[in-house]
Design a protein around this motif. Structure first.
Motif, PDB file in Angstrom:
ATOM      1  N   PRO A  78       0.808  -1.231   0.000  1.00 28.15           N
ATOM      2  CA  PRO A  78       0.000   0.000   0.000  1.00 28.15           C
ATOM      3  C   PRO A  78       0.834   1.271   0.000  1.00 28.15           C
ATOM      4  O   PRO A  78       0.413   2.290  -0.565  1.00 28.15           O
ATOM      5  CB  PRO A  78      -0.838  -0.117   1.285  1.00 28.15           C
ATOM      6  CG  PRO A  78      -0.095  -1.059   2.147  1.00 28.15           C
ATOM      7  CD  PRO A  78       0.569  -2.029   1.220  1.00 28.15           C
ATOM      8  N   THR A  90      -4.958  -4.631  -3.663  1.00 24.95           N
ATOM      9  CA  THR A  90      -5.119  -4.971  -2.249  1.00 24.95           C
ATOM     10  C   THR A  90      -5.970  -6.216  -2.079  1.00 24.95           C
ATOM     11  O   THR A  90      -5.650  -7.088  -1.257  1.00 24.95           O
ATOM     12  CB  THR A  90      -5.764  -3.801  -1.485  1.00 24.95           C
ATOM     13  OG1 THR A  90      -4.955  -2.638  -1.629  1.00 24.95           O
ATOM     14  CG2 THR A  90      -5.900  -4.121  -0.001  1.00 24.95           C
ATOM     15  N   SER A 133      -5.259   2.044   2.829  1.00 22.21           N
ATOM     16  CA  SER A 133      -5.134   2.048   1.366  1.00 22.21           C
ATOM     17  C   SER A 133      -5.331   3.425   0.748  1.00 22.21           C
ATOM     18  O   SER A 133      -4.721   3.733  -0.274  1.00 22.21           O
ATOM     19  CB  SER A 133      -6.139   1.078   0.742  1.00 22.21           C
ATOM     20  OG  SER A 133      -5.846  -0.253   1.093  1.00 22.21           O
TER      21      SER A 133
END
Length: 407
Positions: free
Chosen positions: A44, A65, A248
């Motif tokens: 991330p 992700t 994120s």
């Protein structure tokens, strides 16, 4: 580091090993967790670089992700179930080989497909690492399970917090290829995990010679245990779905709303992740002292007033609120995991794998869903939605107070 005396233990000292907290092992496995999660957090932390270089949409960032988190989550309960029956002291070294390969591939990936493959490799490494590493922490706890889990978790949280700073320092000025320097951390982790494996192997050999009761079963019916596990998983959902939005997309939120540079946004992400580490350190010992149910209840529901305020705050108060939220809500996981382990003390690997896996899975699903929503609306709108998730924490009130019975 591990002392040699921790690896070679005489039979007549076996009872002492089980009953006393082995801090050399706890801090070693926490350091290995730091390295493991530092490498995971490279993914991330590198999003702004990858998004700009390959012109990725937020939905594609969410898919990265999702791919990583699914690889990190699906295998964990199965790994834990298998190692409950057949412990593998050196499986964590094997896990780090996958992580090493993923980091090297990520540094050279020149397409979206290769980026996905690289993060899947890192995810597989994580799925093998966590169940057995959590078991080592439990076995070395000497009964101080909340403290041991907090020490273990703060290692991981510290690694997650450090990674954005290292990315900002090493990768942002120089480019994607410099991610390969992080492979050195994987090699260091292999060395530490090999030495932990020696202690674990000695522990298993002695445990086989002399049976020791490590935990009492809770005085609950199977139905109560099942309902309690479901409640805990719902709480994990609310926590990690919200965390997905912060880990994120927090840098994108700060860049979009306050026009920060990537480096400044990474620094704010570091402060948030540092607060997560601090909250994790508090959660386990507070659960040991006051009861895990009450720590779980407060740490999830207690963050709600602050999450509801954050979308409306200026830059200064956004930073303050992110630190408060990170500290409060992160104290839940050590208490949740140890509570679950005490519900099913004979299934340490499976329950650890289930909860770590579900946490990663919810983080991945949350990232993918929120990325799609961000593309359709805005990052700011995502934070308005996520603000309500901690209210789910009210269901922790229905968890029973654990009382121990004999095996």
């Amino acid at each position: 580091m591990i002392k040699e005396s921790d690896s070679v233990i005489l039979d007549d000292n076996h009872q002492q090993i089980v009953q006393k907290t082995v801090y050399s092992i706890l801090f070693s496995i926490a350091f290995a967790h730091l390295l493991n999660d530092l490498l995971q957090a490279v993914i991330p932390a590198a999003y702004p670089i990858l998004k700009e270089k390959y012109n990725l949409s937020f939905a594609q960032v969410g898919l990265i992700t999702f791919s990583y988190q699914m690889a990190a989550s699906i295998l964990q309960p199965f790994v834990g179930f298998y190692t409950d029956k057949k412990p593998k002291p050196y499986s964590k070294v094997f896990a780090m080989v996958f992580t090493f390969s993923g980091i090297v591939l990520l540094s050279y990936a020149n397409s979206f497909a290769l980026i996905l493959l690289s993060v899947v490799l890192v995810g597989i490494g994580s799925s093998i690492f966590h169940p057995e590493a959590s078991r080592v922490s439990y076995l070395a706890s000497g009964g101080k399970r909340g403290l041991a889990q907090s020490i273990f978790q703060i290692g991981g949280n510290s690694g997650t917090a450090i990674s954005p700073l290292l990315i900002a320092w090493i990768v942002v000025p120089n480019g994607q290829r410099y991610i390969i320097w992080f492979a050195l951390f994987a090699l260091l982790a292999m060395t530490v995990l090999y030495r932990i494996g020696r202690w674990y192997q000695a522990h298993l050999e002695l445990h086989g010679k002399k049976k020791v009761n490590l935990a009492d079963l809770p005085n609950l019916t199977p139905r109560q245990v099942t309902i309690s596990v479901i409640i805990l998983l719902v709480l994990i959902f609310s926590k990690y779905f919200y965390f997905a939005g912060l880990t994120s997309y927090f840098t994108f939120f700060l860049i979009e709303k306050f026009n920060l540079s990537v480096q400044d946004a990474q620094f704010h992400l570091f402060l948030f992740l540092l607060s997560v580490a601090a909250g994790t350190l508090l959660g386990g010992p507070l659960g040991d002292r006051f009861g895990r149910k009450y720590v779980i209840w407060f740490s999830v529901l207690g963050a709600a007033p602050f999450t509801l305020m954050m979308p409306y705050a200026n830059l200064f108060w956004t930073g303050v609120l992110s630190v408060i939220i990170g500290t409060i809500i992160s104290s839940a996981f050590p208490a949740i995991l140890v509570y679950a382990q005490e519900l099913l003390p004979k299934r340490l690997g499976m329950i650890s794998g289930l909860f770590y896996g579900f946490a990663f899975g919810m983080g991945g699903l949350g990232s993918a869903v929120l990325g799609y929503v961000a593309d359709q609306t805005s990052i700011t709108y995502v934070y308005h939605i996520c603000a309500y998730l901690p209210l789910i924490g009210i269901i922790a009130w229905f968890l029973p107070n654990l009382k121990k019975g004999k095996k």
